[in-house]
Write a protein that holds these residues in place. Structure first.
Motif, PDB file in Angstrom:
ATOM      1  N   THR A 121       0.820  -1.198   0.000  1.00 12.73           N
ATOM      2  CA  THR A 121       0.000   0.000   0.000  1.00 12.73           C
ATOM      3  C   THR A 121       0.864   1.262   0.000  1.00 12.73           C
ATOM      4  OG1 THR A 121      -2.122  -0.628   0.881  1.00 12.73           O
ATOM      5  CG2 THR A 121      -1.115   1.226   1.916  1.00 12.73           C
ATOM      6  N   LEU A 122       1.931   1.226   0.790  1.00 12.82           N
ATOM      7  CA  LEU A 122       2.871   2.350   0.835  1.00 12.82           C
ATOM      8  C   LEU A 122       3.517   2.557  -0.538  1.00 12.82           C
ATOM      9  CD1 LEU A 122       4.735   4.401   2.349  1.00 12.82           C
ATOM     10  CD2 LEU A 122       6.247   2.466   2.828  1.00 12.82           C
ATOM     11  N   MET A 123       3.994   1.453  -1.125  1.00 12.90           N
ATOM     12  CA  MET A 123       4.696   1.567  -2.401  1.00 12.90           C
ATOM     13  C   MET A 123       3.749   2.000  -3.517  1.00 12.90           C
ATOM     14  SD  MET A 123       7.698   0.987  -1.491  1.00 12.90           S
ATOM     15  CE  MET A 123       8.561   0.871  -3.046  1.00 12.90           C
ATOM     16  N   THR A 124       2.524   1.440  -3.503  1.00 16.98           N
ATOM     17  CA  THR A 124       1.546   1.808  -4.527  1.00 16.98           C
ATOM     18  C   THR A 124       1.180   3.280  -4.416  1.00 16.98           C
ATOM     19  OG1 THR A 124       0.682  -0.431  -4.357  1.00 16.98           O
ATOM     20  CG2 THR A 124      -0.669   1.145  -5.543  1.00 16.98           C
ATOM     21  N   GLY A 125       1.040   3.761  -3.179  1.00 15.62           N
ATOM     22  CA  GLY A 125       0.712   5.165  -2.958  1.00 15.62           C
ATOM     23  C   GLY A 125       1.800   6.088  -3.495  1.00 15.62           C
ATOM     24  N   LEU A 126       3.061   5.712  -3.282  1.00 13.35           N
ATOM     25  CA  LEU A 126       4.169   6.526  -3.789  1.00 13.35           C
ATOM     26  C   LEU A 126       4.200   6.501  -5.315  1.00 13.35           C
ATOM     27  CD1 LEU A 126       6.972   5.621  -1.217  1.00 13.35           C
ATOM     28  CD2 LEU A 126       6.090   7.913  -1.704  1.00 13.35           C
ATOM     29  N   GLU A 127       3.995   5.306  -5.863  1.00 19.38           N
ATOM     30  CA  GLU A 127       4.029   5.177  -7.316  1.00 19.38           C
ATOM     31  C   GLU A 127       2.904   5.980  -7.959  1.00 19.38           C
ATOM     32  OE1 GLU A 127       4.138   1.088  -8.666  1.00 19.38           O
ATOM     33  OE2 GLU A 127       3.493   1.757 -10.655  1.00 19.38           O
ATOM     34  N   PHE A 128       1.720   5.907  -7.355  1.00 19.29           N
ATOM     35  CA  PHE A 128       0.575   6.646  -7.897  1.00 19.29           C
ATOM     36  C   PHE A 128       0.855   8.149  -7.870  1.00 19.29           C
ATOM     37  CE2 PHE A 128      -3.625   8.674  -7.513  1.00 19.29           C
ATOM     38  CZ  PHE A 128      -4.247   8.134  -8.626  1.00 19.29           C
ATOM     39  N   THR A 129       1.444   8.609  -6.771  1.00 16.72           N
ATOM     40  CA  THR A 129       1.754  10.039  -6.658  1.00 16.72           C
ATOM     41  C   THR A 129       2.760  10.463  -7.730  1.00 16.72           C
ATOM     42  OG1 THR A 129       1.228  10.040  -4.309  1.00 16.72           O
ATOM     43  CG2 THR A 129       2.661  11.806  -5.087  1.00 16.72           C
ATOM     44  N   ALA A 130       3.788   9.635  -7.933  1.00 15.42           N
ATOM     45  CA  ALA A 130       4.836  10.003  -8.894  1.00 15.42           C
ATOM     46  C   ALA A 130       4.342   9.906 -10.338  1.00 15.42           C
ATOM     47  CB  ALA A 130       6.060   9.120  -8.692  1.00 15.42           C
ATOM     48  N   THR A 131       3.692   8.776 -10.681  1.00 16.75           N
ATOM     49  CA  THR A 131       3.368   8.554 -12.093  1.00 16.75           C
ATOM     50  C   THR A 131       2.063   9.218 -12.510  1.00 16.75           C
ATOM     51  OG1 THR A 131       2.185   6.502 -11.660  1.00 16.75           O
ATOM     52  CG2 THR A 131       4.540   6.314 -12.121  1.00 16.75           C
TER      53      THR A 131
ATOM     54  N   ARG B 233      -0.298  11.591 -10.213  1.00 17.79           N
ATOM     55  CA  ARG B 233      -0.532  12.974  -9.728  1.00 17.79           C
ATOM     56  C   ARG B 233       0.486  13.943 -10.323  1.00 17.79           C
ATOM     57  NH1 ARG B 233      -1.774  10.409  -4.265  1.00 17.79           N
ATOM     58  NH2 ARG B 233      -4.043  10.604  -4.094  1.00 17.79           N
ATOM     59  N   LEU B 234       1.751  13.505 -10.431  1.00 26.48           N
ATOM     60  CA  LEU B 234       2.777  14.384 -11.003  1.00 26.48           C
ATOM     61  C   LEU B 234       3.014  14.076 -12.482  1.00 26.48           C
ATOM     62  CD1 LEU B 234       5.229  14.257  -7.957  1.00 26.48           C
ATOM     63  CD2 LEU B 234       3.874  16.225  -8.709  1.00 26.48           C
ATOM     64  N   GLY B 235       3.058  12.788 -12.818  1.00 24.83           N
ATOM     65  CA  GLY B 235       3.428  12.391 -14.175  1.00 24.83           C
ATOM     66  C   GLY B 235       2.411  12.788 -15.233  1.00 24.83           C
ATOM     67  N   ARG B 236       1.119  12.731 -14.899  1.00 20.64           N
ATOM     68  CA  ARG B 236       0.124  13.047 -15.934  1.00 20.64           C
ATOM     69  C   ARG B 236       0.201  14.501 -16.393  1.00 20.64           C
ATOM     70  NH1 ARG B 236      -3.191   9.098 -17.417  1.00 20.64           N
ATOM     71  NH2 ARG B 236      -4.770  10.429 -18.341  1.00 20.64           N
ATOM     72  N   PRO B 237       0.218  15.482 -15.476  1.00 18.36           N
ATOM     73  CA  PRO B 237       0.363  16.857 -15.987  1.00 18.36           C
ATOM     74  C   PRO B 237       1.721  17.101 -16.640  1.00 18.36           C
ATOM     75  CG  PRO B 237       0.368  16.814 -13.568  1.00 18.36           C
ATOM     76  CD  PRO B 237      -0.039  15.457 -14.026  1.00 18.36           C
ATOM     77  N   MET B 238       2.761  16.409 -16.192  1.00 16.85           N
ATOM     78  CA  MET B 238       4.066  16.617 -16.816  1.00 16.85           C
ATOM     79  C   MET B 238       4.050  16.200 -18.278  1.00 16.85           C
ATOM     80  SD  MET B 238       6.596  15.376 -13.754  1.00 16.85           S
ATOM     81  CE  MET B 238       8.046  15.308 -14.786  1.00 16.85           C
ATOM     82  N   GLY B 239       3.326  15.110 -18.576  1.00 16.64           N
ATOM     83  CA  GLY B 239       3.334  14.617 -19.953  1.00 16.64           C
ATOM     84  C   GLY B 239       4.762  14.366 -20.389  1.00 16.64           C
ATOM     85  N   THR B 240       5.074  14.772 -21.614  1.00 16.37           N
ATOM     86  CA  THR B 240       6.459  14.673 -22.077  1.00 16.37           C
ATOM     87  C   THR B 240       7.015  16.084 -22.192  1.00 16.37           C
ATOM     88  OG1 THR B 240       5.796  14.825 -24.385  1.00 16.37           O
ATOM     89  CG2 THR B 240       5.919  12.620 -23.433  1.00 16.37           C
ATOM     90  N   PHE B 241       8.321  16.184 -22.357  1.00 12.25           N
ATOM     91  CA  PHE B 241       8.954  17.490 -22.468  1.00 12.25           C
ATOM     92  C   PHE B 241       8.375  18.237 -23.665  1.00 12.25           C
ATOM     93  CE2 PHE B 241      12.225  20.591 -23.423  1.00 12.25           C
ATOM     94  CZ  PHE B 241      12.519  21.066 -22.153  1.00 12.25           C
TER      95      PHE B 241
ATOM     96  N   LEU C 280      -3.539  20.356 -18.235  1.00 13.19           N
ATOM     97  CA  LEU C 280      -4.976  20.179 -17.998  1.00 13.19           C
ATOM     98  C   LEU C 280      -5.301  18.788 -17.460  1.00 13.19           C
ATOM     99  CD1 LEU C 280      -6.543  22.070 -21.044  1.00 13.19           C
ATOM    100  CD2 LEU C 280      -6.152  22.862 -18.700  1.00 13.19           C
ATOM    101  N   ARG C 281      -4.299  17.926 -17.444  1.00 15.89           N
ATOM    102  CA  ARG C 281      -4.524  16.596 -16.872  1.00 15.89           C
ATOM    103  C   ARG C 281      -4.246  16.547 -15.374  1.00 15.89           C
ATOM    104  NH1 ARG C 281      -2.033  12.293 -21.219  1.00 15.89           N
ATOM    105  NH2 ARG C 281      -3.643  12.565 -22.809  1.00 15.89           N
ATOM    106  N   ALA C 282      -3.892  17.663 -14.780  1.00 15.86           N
ATOM    107  CA  ALA C 282      -3.579  17.657 -13.346  1.00 15.86           C
ATOM    108  C   ALA C 282      -4.814  17.264 -12.536  1.00 15.86           C
ATOM    109  CB  ALA C 282      -3.080  19.032 -12.920  1.00 15.86           C
ATOM    110  N   GLU C 283      -4.582  16.492 -11.494  1.00 14.03           N
ATOM    111  CA  GLU C 283      -5.665  16.038 -10.621  1.00 14.03           C
ATOM    112  C   GLU C 283      -6.301  17.244  -9.921  1.00 14.03           C
ATOM    113  OE1 GLU C 283      -4.380  14.209  -7.010  1.00 14.03           O
ATOM    114  OE2 GLU C 283      -6.104  12.863  -6.865  1.00 14.03           O
ATOM    115  N   MET C 284      -7.619  17.315  -9.914  1.00 15.28           N
ATOM    116  CA  MET C 284      -8.384  18.349  -9.191  1.00 15.28           C
ATOM    117  C   MET C 284      -7.872  19.763  -9.437  1.00 15.28           C
ATOM    118  SD  MET C 284      -9.505  16.738  -5.543  1.00 15.28           S
ATOM    119  CE  MET C 284      -9.907  15.003  -5.370  1.00 15.28           C
ATOM    120  N   ARG C 285      -7.569  20.068 -10.713  1.00 13.57           N
ATOM    121  CA  ARG C 285      -7.096  21.425 -11.006  1.00 13.57           C
ATOM    122  C   ARG C 285      -8.216  22.458 -10.842  1.00 13.57           C
ATOM    123  NH1 ARG C 285      -9.111  22.650 -15.996  1.00 13.57           N
ATOM    124  NH2 ARG C 285      -9.775  20.824 -17.185  1.00 13.57           N
ATOM    125  N   ARG C 286      -9.477  22.042 -11.035  1.00 13.89           N
ATOM    126  CA  ARG C 286     -10.586  22.999 -10.934  1.00 13.89           C
ATOM    127  C   ARG C 286     -10.694  23.593  -9.543  1.00 13.89           C
ATOM    128  NH1 ARG C 286     -11.955  19.093 -14.430  1.00 13.89           N
ATOM    129  NH2 ARG C 286     -12.878  19.706 -16.424  1.00 13.89           N
TER     130      ARG C 286
END
Lengths: 314, 363
Positions: free
Chosen positions: A189-199, A201-209, A215-221
């Protein structure tokens, strides 16, 4: 003799305190979630004009508890009914529009419980409250449905799953055949939570360079993208501390949390600039590093191994 | 020549100790704490009753219908398979495919145990082949097309023929695993009767769902799928099929996303009323009611992958050592490998005569 005893103690894998994890980490966070979602529903009873703050409080409680969804949370998709995200196909937008069109008959908690999970929960409510995407009676029903889901998760955890965790290796407990398995589940659960946050919560808005996706950021509204990261990291740090004495992991968490707190970019809009992207990427790197440290330090202490079949791919 | 082979096969099955004498009802491969690999015989109380050391990680094993003999297959692309004397605990033969082929991880004996059929792929093209081996002499007697690319499991059917899961994936010859054709893949389920392909079933609208594992009860075939399309899409991973009919797809409702597009194994319960697939990625195994398609229950175990019929119900194994059998549940200090294999009961006289027809046809 004393030396031999000390050796024995050192040689045993560190035993996580399952009771402490259940009583001090899991149950209080699920109770907070239940309370905050109930408060949102209560606020909605008198109208839909002042729901932004109660929404943010519910979202904060959710980000602090989202990693605890194994067990009753994941049964029957309850976790998805609290937050359906990521949502690459805009199922929430489409589902909410459909509900709005269906009219008052569909706007009861009972009817919503049978609706698509994508059209329920915090994602739908955020659009309703911050974008005005739903009539007030539908918003009210969505808050009641959310509170009921959170209460069901809390009740399931308190009344059933806590006992399943505590009675690992007991007759009839096929979920946990040994106490180590309950610890391993908490570690996962700890590892999954960290992975979810990195890939996610952070990874989706980052997209690629070349193609950042702010606009894919979680709860941006509701402006909660970064706040959710901070809340999740804080909760995961607490969980790590209940699993093992792990000073390196704790230091890695401290570093990641201080980067998050110093980041002046609440919805990761900055990923569109080189400098802004680098700052979000630095936070992502710190979260990944926390995962590696926890895996080496806590995973080793608990004797947990990576999946044998999960990673086989055949 | 063929007649002599047949006689030798029958003589061996009459004298060799049968599975029953080993006390095993199931077999499974596992990694041991030392890092070594072995094939184990398992009893209904979840204890191990025999152990045969293996030189490397296996994928699946085929059990002889009568002799206490199993063939363990290497992970694909495999260059060897091992014939094991399970009562004696030894490797008796090593099978090597023709140099242009690679084993694909599964095989199945004919019901009389005279032949072993192995899934293979031409190394350079992934074109599917079925190797046919004489189980008395372990010579290779024939090779036929599998009906698709990258076959994975072959299953002997209760009704007589075989079903083949043609995964549809062309792999890179340099490592044998990298997938080359995910945009154009066309997996299929192929039926083989008397050595000839008699029916081919494709998945409507799910061309990127690789058909990989199989189970059968009566005239119903269960197919476990692995999704190679967009991870954003949640798709069914269990298909049930009866000859000449349209396939039925089964989904675990709100729990389906937890499968993460990947089913590792599939099995019917012993009474045929339920069918389970395993999801090692999410650590769950949905058990479906065959008649209604509803989820009867969800087993939750980390790294759960093996599933097989056991008694009237089901047995499960997982990579953390858990073995859930009808008369006992145990955590072994072993990582159970992908598949749990039920040892078939002695075939009926009727199916033996069907096997004889298969042989005469092939002669």
């Amino acid at each position: 003799m004393r030396l031999a005893l000390a050796f024995c103690v050192l040689a045993l894998p560190a035993m996580a305190d399952i009771d402490a994890a259940v009583d001090d980490h899991i149950l209080p966070r699920l109770a907070d979630l239940s309370q905050a979602t109930t408060a949102l529903a209560t606020a909605a009873e008198t109208g839909c004009d002042a729901l932004q703050d109660p929404f943010r409080e519910a979202a904060e409680a959710w980000a602090s508890a989202a990693h605890l969804m194994f067990g009753p949370g994941e049964d029957g998709g309850r976790a998805s009914a609290i937050q359906f995200w990521p949502d690459a196909r805009n199922a929430t937008g489409r589902g909410l529009r459909l509900l709005a069109q269906q009219g008052a008959e569909a706007w009861t908690p009972e009817a919503l419980a049978r609706a698509s999970v994508a059209a329920r929960g915090l994602g739908a409510l955020e659009r309703a409250i911050f974008d005005g995407a739903a009539p007030c009676p539908l918003t009210q029903a969505l808050t009641a449905d959310l509170a009921a889901t959170a209460a069901a998760i809390e009740a399931g955890r308190r009344d059933g799953f806590a006992a399943t965790l505590r009675t690992a290796s007991a007759e009839g407990n096929t979920r946990f055949l040994a106490p180590e398995e309950a610890e391993a589940a908490l570690f996962t659960t700890l590892m999954t939570g960290l992975e979810f946050t990195a890939t996610q919560r952070l990874g989706r808005p980052m997209g690629t360079f070349a193609e950042p996706r702010p606009l894919r950021a979680e709860m941006r509204r509701s402006g909660r993208s970064l706040a959710n990261v901070t809340a999740a990291l804080t909760a995961l740090r607490d969980l790590a501390a209940t699993l093992a004495e792990a000073p390196q992991t704790d230091a890695a968490f401290a570093r990641a949390i201080s980067l998050a707190e110093g980041l002046d970019d609440p919805v990761f809009a900055g990923v569109e600039t080189t400098g802004g992207r680098l700052r979000v990427e630095a936070l992502q790197t710190a979260v990944n590093e926390t995962g590696r440290t926890a895996n080496a330090e806590i995973g080793a202490a608990l004797g947990v191994q990576a999946g044998f079949n999960r990673l086989d791919g055949d | 020549m063929r007649r002599r082979t047949l006689l030798a096969g029958l003589a061996a099955s009459a004298t060799a100790p049968a599975w029953a004498a080993t006390g095993a009802t199931h077999i499974a491969a596992a990694r041991e704490p030392s890092g070594a690999y072995a094939l184990f015989g398992l009893a209904m109380d979840a204890t191990t009753v025999f152990r045969v050391p293996l030189p490397a990680r296996g994928h699946a094993a085929a059990a002889h219908p009568m002799r206490s003999e199993a063939v363990a297959f290497a992970r694909r692309p495999g260059t060897f398979a091992l014939v094991l004397d399970c009562a004696g605990g030894t490797v008796t033969h090593r099978l090597t495919p023709p140099s242009r082929n690679r084993f694909q991880g599964h095989g199945a004996y004919t019901a009389d145990g005279v032949y072993l059929l192995t899934t293979e792929a031409v190394h350079t093209t992934s074109e599917g082949r079925i190797g046919i081996w004489d189980s008395a002499t372990w010579t290779r007697v024939d090779e036929i097309p599998s009906g698709g690319l990258g076959p994975h499991e072959i299953l002997r059917l209760p009704s007589g023929g075989f079903a083949i899961a043609n995964g549809g994936i062309r792999t890179d010859p340099s490592d044998g695993r990298r997938k080359m054709n995910l945009d154009t893949m066309r997996p299929n389920l192929t039926y083989l009767d008397n050595g000839r392909i008699t029916e081919t079933v494709a998945l409507p609208g799910l061309a990127q769902a690789s058909i990989r594992h199989l189970a059968a009860h009566g005239s119903t075939i269960a197919v476990a799928l692995q999704w190679e399309g967009s991870p954003d899409r949640t798709v069914p991973l269990l298909m049930l099929h009866q000859r000449g009919q349209a396939p039925r797809l089964f989904e675990a409702g709100p729990d389906q996303p937890r499968m993460q597009g990947y089913a590792g194994s599939v099995a019917f319960s012993g009474n045929g009323q339920q069918c389970a697939i395993t999801g090692p990625r999410g650590g769950l195994a949905p058990v479906f009611d065959v008649a209604t398609g509803a989820v009867a229950k969800i087993m939750t175990r980390p790294d759960i992958c093996g599933v097989a019929p056991a008694g009237p119900g089901l047995a499960f194994s997982d990579g953390t050592g858990g073995l859930l059998m009808p008369n006992g549940v145990r955590k072994h200090a072993l990582a159970w490998d992908n598949h749990l294999i039920a040892l078939a009961p002695t075939p009926s006289a009727a199916s033996r005569s069907r096997r004889r027809r298969y042989r005469s046809e092939r002669r």
